[in-house]
Scaffold this motif. Structure first.
Motif: not given
Length: 341
Positions: A274-275, A277-278, A282, A286, A291, A294-295
């Protein structure tokens, strides 16, 4: 229809494989990587009217979670794969095809390099073709995945026809007479699938997959939703066990038998990807810390080291690269120059 919409080929390298969410036209899949070693995804697609033929070659072990198109039935098989390849935790056997109803939630796993093939067609057109062959109304499930065991040689025949379609489509402008050949090849492939499905169903060769596997897949899916819906994404396994009614020991055994890893490793992989992909997607504002938090990663130094061990670089390096350029997607010619260099 323009020639670019008839044949498409994309190749992804390295961590940019995580960007490849549209590998099944009209569906969505997220790729979860377990390392950064020798990653390449070679994806081809042919679209003609309401028929779509797709294939993907992975050079590495893969977990892909997502959903099939909502407007088509997908018929899939493994052209080649590792010793352990699964859909929704169910092992895919030799000489099997799977029929996925519209909008099927799907977890695909392969423990090594693999190639899959998907033929997507509207339910109406497939059932019309099956009726024309058998002379009978054939009903396909709208809810459950059907797995069919085929006679020896059937998969080889389908793969040969599939490869012929892609060979023709690669150099086939829509004004070319080869368009007619391509259309006939796709229709012949539809006929082949129709005959194979009708024969397999009449021979009662439908593989009835274990209801236990279905329950375990639902457990894993529900656990993922639970983990991702918590304020603290790193919710403990005890919370998951309490919610699902399983003991920690039972949860451990289910995950190891169903997806080949412990629940702790599974959810860590989910969050790390997940991190990833974010970070790859970005925005200019960001930050790694934003990030990661958030995960569910609270200890940033520990997260940074876990990320580096998994993906071969620090998260700050991924973030810096993603801000400097778009994702690395190569044409087929560029792909050949990369692998030959």
């Amino acid at each position: 229809m323009s020639s670019s919409s008839i044949y498409q080929c994309n190749v992804y390298f390295g961590l940019d494989v995580a960007r490849a969410s549209d590998i099944l036209y009209g569906g969505y899949f997220e790729h979860r990587l377990s390392s950064s070693a020798q990653l390449s995804l070679y994806h081809q697609r042919v679209i003609l009217d309401d028929i779509r033929l797709e294939t993907g070659n992975y050079s590495f072990p893969i977990i892909a979670r997502g959903c099939t198109p909502s407007d088509s039935i997908c018929i899939g098989f493994m052209a080649h794969g590792s010793d352990v390849t699964r859909y929704n935790t169910v092992p895919i056997g030799t000489d099997e095809i799977q029929i996925y109803p519209e909008g099927t939630e799907l977890l695909y796993q392969s423990s090594g390099s693999s190639r899959w093939v998907i033929y997507a067609v509207s339910r109406t057109r497939l059932q019309q073709a099956m009726h024309a062959f058998s002379g009978q109304e054939v009903t396909l499930s709208k809810e459950n995945i059907v797995s069919l065991k085929l006679p020896e040689g059937c998969i080889d025949k389908l793969l040969k026809q599939t490869n012929e379609v892609f060979t023709i489509a690669q150099n086939c402008p829509d004004s070319s007479p080869r368009m007619d050949i391509l259309k006939r090849c796709l229709e012949q492939l539809l006929l082949s699938y129709s005959q194979i499905i009708c024969d397999a169903m009449s021979a009662s060769s439908i593989e009835k997959k274990s209801s236990v596997s279905q329950r375990h897949n639902n457990l894993i899916l529900d656990s993922e939703y639970f983990v991702m819906s918590c304020d603290d994404v790193s919710a403990s396994l005890i919370n998951i066990a309490q919610r699902t009614g399983y003991s920690l020991r039972a949860l451990e055994l289910i995950f190891r038998n169903s997806v080949g890893m412990s629940p702790g490793k599974w959810f860590l992989n989910l969050r790390l990807n997940g991190t990833l992909r974010d970070l790859l997607m970005a925005t200019p504002i960001s930050t790694v810390s934003g990030i990661a938090t958030r995960w569910g990663f609270q200890h940033l130094s520990r997260f940074s080291e876990q990320y580096r061990k998994t993906f071969g670089e620090y998260p700050s390096h991924t973030l810096n690269r993603s801000k400097k350029r778009e994702g690395t997607v190569f044409s087929e010619r560029e792909f050949e120059s990369q692998i030959n260099s």
